[in-house]
Design a protein around this motif. Structure first.
Motif, PDB file in Angstrom:
ATOM      1  N   GLN A  21       5.068  -0.990   1.430  1.00  0.00           N
ATOM      2  CA  GLN A  21       5.659  -0.885   0.095  1.00  0.00           C
ATOM      3  C   GLN A  21       4.517  -0.593  -0.868  1.00  0.00           C
ATOM      4  N   THR A  22       4.534   0.594  -1.456  1.00  0.00           N
ATOM      5  CA  THR A  22       3.440   1.010  -2.332  1.00  0.00           C
ATOM      6  C   THR A  22       3.653   0.475  -3.746  1.00  0.00           C
ATOM      7  N   GLY A  23       2.653   0.599  -4.571  1.00  0.00           N
ATOM      8  CA  GLY A  23       2.708   0.126  -5.953  1.00  0.00           C
ATOM      9  C   GLY A  23       1.378  -0.498  -6.325  1.00  0.00           C
ATOM     10  N   VAL A  28       2.393  -4.860   3.178  1.00  0.00           N
ATOM     11  CA  VAL A  28       2.547  -4.319   4.521  1.00  0.00           C
ATOM     12  C   VAL A  28       3.184  -5.392   5.392  1.00  0.00           C
ATOM     13  N   GLU A  29       4.252  -5.029   6.093  1.00  0.00           N
ATOM     14  CA  GLU A  29       4.931  -5.940   7.023  1.00  0.00           C
ATOM     15  C   GLU A  29       4.947  -5.279   8.398  1.00  0.00           C
ATOM     16  N   VAL A  30       4.706  -6.061   9.446  1.00  0.00           N
ATOM     17  CA  VAL A  30       4.732  -5.536  10.812  1.00  0.00           C
ATOM     18  C   VAL A  30       5.720  -6.347  11.626  1.00  0.00           C
ATOM     19  N   GLY A  38       3.428  -9.973  11.161  1.00  0.00           N
ATOM     20  CA  GLY A  38       2.340  -9.809  10.209  1.00  0.00           C
ATOM     21  C   GLY A  38       2.859  -9.435   8.842  1.00  0.00           C
ATOM     22  N   HIS A  39       2.219  -9.952   7.806  1.00  0.00           N
ATOM     23  CA  HIS A  39       2.615  -9.691   6.421  1.00  0.00           C
ATOM     24  C   HIS A  39       1.363  -9.826   5.565  1.00  0.00           C
ATOM     25  N   LEU A  40       1.105  -8.830   4.722  1.00  0.00           N
ATOM     26  CA  LEU A  40      -0.118  -8.844   3.931  1.00  0.00           C
ATOM     27  C   LEU A  40       0.083  -8.094   2.626  1.00  0.00           C
ATOM     28  N   THR A  41      -0.462  -8.638   1.552  1.00  0.00           N
ATOM     29  CA  THR A  41      -0.494  -7.965   0.261  1.00  0.00           C
ATOM     30  C   THR A  41      -1.937  -7.557   0.005  1.00  0.00           C
ATOM     31  N   THR A  42      -2.133  -6.351  -0.498  1.00  0.00           N
ATOM     32  CA  THR A  42      -3.488  -5.848  -0.726  1.00  0.00           C
ATOM     33  C   THR A  42      -3.626  -5.330  -2.152  1.00  0.00           C
ATOM     34  N   GLU A  43      -4.806  -4.901  -2.495  1.00  0.00           N
ATOM     35  CA  GLU A  43      -5.087  -4.353  -3.818  1.00  0.00           C
ATOM     36  C   GLU A  43      -5.139  -2.831  -3.747  1.00  0.00           C
ATOM     37  N   ARG A  44      -4.406  -2.188  -4.613  1.00  0.00           N
ATOM     38  CA  ARG A  44      -4.419  -0.723  -4.749  1.00  0.00           C
ATOM     39  C   ARG A  44      -4.192  -0.027  -3.417  1.00  0.00           C
ATOM     40  N   ASP A  45      -5.046   0.955  -3.104  1.00  0.00           N
ATOM     41  CA  ASP A  45      -4.849   1.775  -1.910  1.00  0.00           C
ATOM     42  C   ASP A  45      -5.816   1.432  -0.782  1.00  0.00           C
ATOM     43  N   ARG A  46      -6.329   0.219  -0.756  1.00  0.00           N
ATOM     44  CA  ARG A  46      -7.282  -0.171   0.283  1.00  0.00           C
ATOM     45  C   ARG A  46      -6.603  -0.267   1.654  1.00  0.00           C
ATOM     46  N   PRO A  47      -7.235   0.281   2.691  1.00  0.00           N
ATOM     47  CA  PRO A  47      -6.685   0.119   4.035  1.00  0.00           C
ATOM     48  C   PRO A  47      -6.741  -1.350   4.462  1.00  0.00           C
ATOM     49  N   VAL A  48      -5.765  -1.772   5.244  1.00  0.00           N
ATOM     50  CA  VAL A  48      -5.719  -3.147   5.737  1.00  0.00           C
ATOM     51  C   VAL A  48      -5.481  -3.127   7.242  1.00  0.00           C
ATOM     52  N   ILE A  49      -5.930  -4.185   7.904  1.00  0.00           N
ATOM     53  CA  ILE A  49      -5.705  -4.336   9.338  1.00  0.00           C
ATOM     54  C   ILE A  49      -4.955  -5.641   9.566  1.00  0.00           C
ATOM     55  N   PRO A  59      -0.208 -11.956  27.002  1.00  0.00           N
ATOM     56  CA  PRO A  59      -0.054 -11.289  25.704  1.00  0.00           C
ATOM     57  C   PRO A  59      -1.224 -10.345  25.408  1.00  0.00           C
ATOM     58  N   MET A  60      -0.891  -9.179  24.831  1.00  0.00           N
ATOM     59  CA  MET A  60      -1.892  -8.161  24.524  1.00  0.00           C
ATOM     60  C   MET A  60      -2.185  -8.147  23.024  1.00  0.00           C
ATOM     61  N   PRO A  61      -3.436  -8.429  22.625  1.00  0.00           N
ATOM     62  CA  PRO A  61      -3.762  -8.350  21.204  1.00  0.00           C
ATOM     63  C   PRO A  61      -3.762  -6.883  20.767  1.00  0.00           C
ATOM     64  N   ALA A  62      -3.360  -6.644  19.534  1.00  0.00           N
ATOM     65  CA  ALA A  62      -3.342  -5.297  18.975  1.00  0.00           C
ATOM     66  C   ALA A  62      -3.555  -5.399  17.468  1.00  0.00           C
ATOM     67  N   GLU A  63      -3.822  -4.267  16.860  1.00  0.00           N
ATOM     68  CA  GLU A  63      -4.002  -4.214  15.415  1.00  0.00           C
ATOM     69  C   GLU A  63      -3.195  -3.057  14.856  1.00  0.00           C
ATOM     70  N   VAL A  64      -2.628  -3.269  13.684  1.00  0.00           N
ATOM     71  CA  VAL A  64      -1.977  -2.191  12.953  1.00  0.00           C
ATOM     72  C   VAL A  64      -2.828  -1.937  11.721  1.00  0.00           C
ATOM     73  N   LYS A  65      -3.366  -0.717  11.641  1.00  0.00           N
ATOM     74  CA  LYS A  65      -4.166  -0.331  10.474  1.00  0.00           C
ATOM     75  C   LYS A  65      -3.251   0.461   9.553  1.00  0.00           C
ATOM     76  N   ALA A  66      -3.024  -0.069   8.347  1.00  0.00           N
ATOM     77  CA  ALA A  66      -2.156   0.575   7.359  1.00  0.00           C
ATOM     78  C   ALA A  66      -3.000   1.053   6.188  1.00  0.00           C
ATOM     79  N   THR A  67      -2.783   2.291   5.789  1.00  0.00           N
ATOM     80  CA  THR A  67      -3.463   2.872   4.640  1.00  0.00           C
ATOM     81  C   THR A  67      -2.388   3.238   3.620  1.00  0.00           C
ATOM     82  N   PRO A  68      -2.218   2.422   2.553  1.00  0.00           N
ATOM     83  CA  PRO A  68      -1.166   2.679   1.565  1.00  0.00           C
ATOM     84  C   PRO A  68      -1.352   3.974   0.776  1.00  0.00           C
ATOM     85  N   GLY A  69      -2.548   4.484   0.651  1.00  0.00           N
ATOM     86  CA  GLY A  69      -2.783   5.708  -0.123  1.00  0.00           C
ATOM     87  C   GLY A  69      -4.248   6.042  -0.068  1.00  0.00           C
ATOM     88  N   PRO A  70      -4.711   6.978  -0.827  1.00  0.00           N
ATOM     89  CA  PRO A  70      -3.948   7.830  -1.743  1.00  0.00           C
ATOM     90  C   PRO A  70      -3.062   8.808  -0.971  1.00  0.00           C
TER      91      PRO A  70
END
Length: 92
Positions: A21-23, A28-30, A38-49, A59-70
């Motif tokens: 959800q941008t803004g 970011v929700e996974v 997973g659920h995380l709020t970030t600042e501006r367009d910074r990528p998050v993991i 169980p297999m560990p994994a990561e979702v890298k989300a880039t909200p922008g630009p």
């Protein structure tokens, strides 16, 4: 203005979905197999993991890298061994 973007990939027999959800404060929700892992709020367009676990045996560990922008958001699933899977955008 806030917009929701949905992404999805299937890996090792499991469904991994992400919503970005941008803004001013992107959210970011996974979900893995339909359950929020997973659920995380970030600042501006910074990528998050977000660290998640696929319910394999063991169980297999994994990561979702989300880039909200630009521009349009992007999501990538990273699994052990350095493999990366681009998560496809879903129009809903």
């Amino acid at each position: 203005m806030r917009r929701r973007h949905h992404f999805h990939v299937d890996h090792a027999g499991h469904s991994v979905s992400a919503t970005v959800q941008t803004g001013r404060h992107p959210v970011v929700e996974v979900l893995v197999d339909g359950k929020e892992t997973g659920h995380l709020t970030t600042e501006r367009d910074r990528p998050v993991i977000l660290h998640v676990e696929l319910p394999t045996d063991p169980p297999m560990p994994a990561e979702v890298k989300a880039t909200p922008g630009p521009g349009l958001p992007r999501c990538v699933l990273q699994v052990p061994g350095g493999e990366q899977y681009v998560m496809s955008p879903r129009p809903y």
